[in-house]
Design a protein around this motif. Structure first.
Motif, short mmCIF file in Angstrom:
data_model
loop_
_atom_site.label_atom_id
_atom_site.label_comp_id
_atom_site.label_asym_id
_atom_site.label_seq_id
_atom_site.Cartn_x
_atom_site.Cartn_y
_atom_site.Cartn_z
N PHE A 22 0.84 -1.20 0.00
CA PHE A 22 0.00 0.00 0.00
C PHE A 22 0.87 1.25 0.00
O PHE A 22 0.63 2.18 -0.78
CB PHE A 22 -0.91 -0.01 1.23
CG PHE A 22 -1.65 1.28 1.44
CD1 PHE A 22 -2.79 1.56 0.73
CD2 PHE A 22 -1.19 2.21 2.36
CE1 PHE A 22 -3.48 2.75 0.92
CE2 PHE A 22 -1.86 3.41 2.56
CZ PHE A 22 -3.01 3.68 1.84
N ILE A 25 2.54 1.90 -3.42
CA ILE A 25 1.62 2.46 -4.41
C ILE A 25 1.34 3.92 -4.11
O ILE A 25 1.30 4.76 -5.02
CB ILE A 25 0.31 1.64 -4.44
CG1 ILE A 25 0.61 0.21 -4.90
CG2 ILE A 25 -0.71 2.28 -5.37
CD1 ILE A 25 -0.57 -0.73 -4.78
N VAL A 26 1.17 4.26 -2.83
CA VAL A 26 0.97 5.65 -2.45
C VAL A 26 2.19 6.49 -2.85
O VAL A 26 2.05 7.61 -3.35
CB VAL A 26 0.71 5.78 -0.93
CG1 VAL A 26 0.75 7.24 -0.49
CG2 VAL A 26 -0.63 5.17 -0.58
N LEU A 320 -4.43 -0.34 -4.90
CA LEU A 320 -4.37 0.45 -3.67
C LEU A 320 -5.47 0.01 -2.70
O LEU A 320 -5.23 -0.21 -1.51
CB LEU A 320 -4.52 1.94 -4.00
CG LEU A 320 -4.38 2.92 -2.84
CD1 LEU A 320 -2.93 3.03 -2.42
CD2 LEU A 320 -4.93 4.29 -3.22
#
Length: 375
Positions: A22, A25-26, A320
């Motif tokens: 996560f 991806i952020v 996400l």
């Protein structure tokens, strides 16, 4: 770079869980915002819009329809090709039609297709810069292959002594982006082969092909499938050689296409785009979507918003959401799981730092045009 970076990164990837994926991806999304042309707020808005469009369809865990408006065609989500063709292809055609000088084209007879010594000298630095930039951006999940060419073009335009040549045959404007595009296309295998994350939809198709062959992309693929890993690297060398062999003799044919008047070329582009999009799922709804997103893309361009972050958010949105929900389930709803784990905390901190740097007045005043150039 793939051969050198993939093995050690695969060892690090073994420590990755849902929070780390996560955070990664952020990081990719925030870095793309910091690189985007123009307003950071507008780039963020495009990312959020892309994420929202990515949620259309059935819930990944419960199967509940979301934002489908009662349309059965939307249960499987919006077709990526429809969005890409609409916001980049059809919208660009609308934009070009605004300018009467670009509605008709004429091309002189092209000669001297082989590079001269002076040409090699001019492209040497752009090729190196494009390769480095593309290699770095290609690793970002979701947008590297999209960003690399635009970023390199903008970079070369900033380096150019005479910016008026760009758009009128500047060789640097071809050599840099093409080098960046090739580099990004190949380094995008790094997140696929080490983390199991497809960097873009084409990589997602490759994941499907791997699974059909009983191969699960991820940290262990280098150890369990060494022939596959090194075979991919060897195929890249062979593929580049074949590109040279195929393209150079056919340059004259590609140039001939520039003699086609825009009144013929533009409808042909839309026609073939519609045929290609329809052929994927044999669904006429996808063709209608091209028109809708073409109009949306044109409106966004007129408002000064770049469509590339939207596409990035759309591609990464499902990933996400999946890793966010998985992390929250594992942690039993504790949001501190993202900052209590060293790797995820570091990745999130890097993303936050990228946005803060982009918001600094000195940086904001000199932000480079990454996605598209102004008219």
């Amino acid at each position: 770079l793939l051969a050198v970076a993939a093995p050690p990164l695969s060892r690090v990837a073994l420590k990755f869980g849902a929070p780390e994926y996560f955070a990664l991806i952020v990081l990719g999304l925030l870095v793309s915002i910091s690189l985007a042309h123009g307003s950071v707020i507008k780039a963020l808005a495009m990312i959020v819009l892309g994420l929202l469009l990515g949620t259309v369809g059935q819930d990944i865990y419960t199967g509940t329809p979301r934002f489908t408006l009662g349309q059965l065609e939307l249960y499987q989500g919006i077709n990526f090709v429809s969005i890409a063709v609409g916001v980049f292809g059809v919208a660009e055609i609308f934009r070009n039609l605004e300018n009467e000088t670009t509605r008709e084209v004429g091309v002189k007879k092209v000669s001297g297709l082989w590079l001269t010594k002076a040409d090699f000298k001019r492209i040497a630095a752009p090729v190196v810069r494009g390769t480095v930039l593309g290699s770095l951006l290609g690793v970002l999940p979701g947008g590297g292959h999209v960003l690399s060419s635009f970023a390199s073009y903008s970079l070369e335009k900033n380096f150019a002594k005479d910016k008026s040549e760009f758009g009128h045959g500047a060789i640097e404007g071809v050599a840099g982006p093409e080098s960046a595009n090739n580099a990004a296309a190949q380094t995008s295998f790094i997140p696929l082969l080490t983390l199991g994350i497809p960097a873009h939809p084409v990589m997602a198709l490759i994941v499907g092909a791997f699974i059909l062959q009983g191969i699960t992309p991820g940290p262990n693929v280098i150890n369990t499938q060494p022939a596959l890993f090194w075979g991919i690297i060897a195929s890249m060398w062979i593929g580049n050689v074949l590109l040279v062999i195929l393209n150079l003799p056919l340059i004259g044919l590609w140039v001939k296409m520039l003699t086609i008047p825009y009144r013929v070329l533009f409808p042909a582009i839309v026609l073939f785009a519609a045929i290609g999009c329809y052929s994927i799922n044999n669904n006429p709804f996808d063709v209608y979507a091209i028109g809708v997103f073409g109009i949306l893309g044109y409106v966004l361009i007129r408002l000064g918003c770049e469509p590339a972050p939207l596409l990035l958010g759309f591609v990464l949105g499902p990933l996400l959401e999946e890793h966010l929900r998985r992390a929250m389930i594992i942690s039993r709803g504790d949001p501190t799981v993202f900052v209590s784990r060293p790797i995820s905390a570091t990745l999130l901190a890097l993303g936050l730092a990228a946005v803060i740097v982009a918001l600094l007045p000195a940086i904001r005043a000199k932000r480079k045009e990454v996605f598209v150039e102004d008219d």
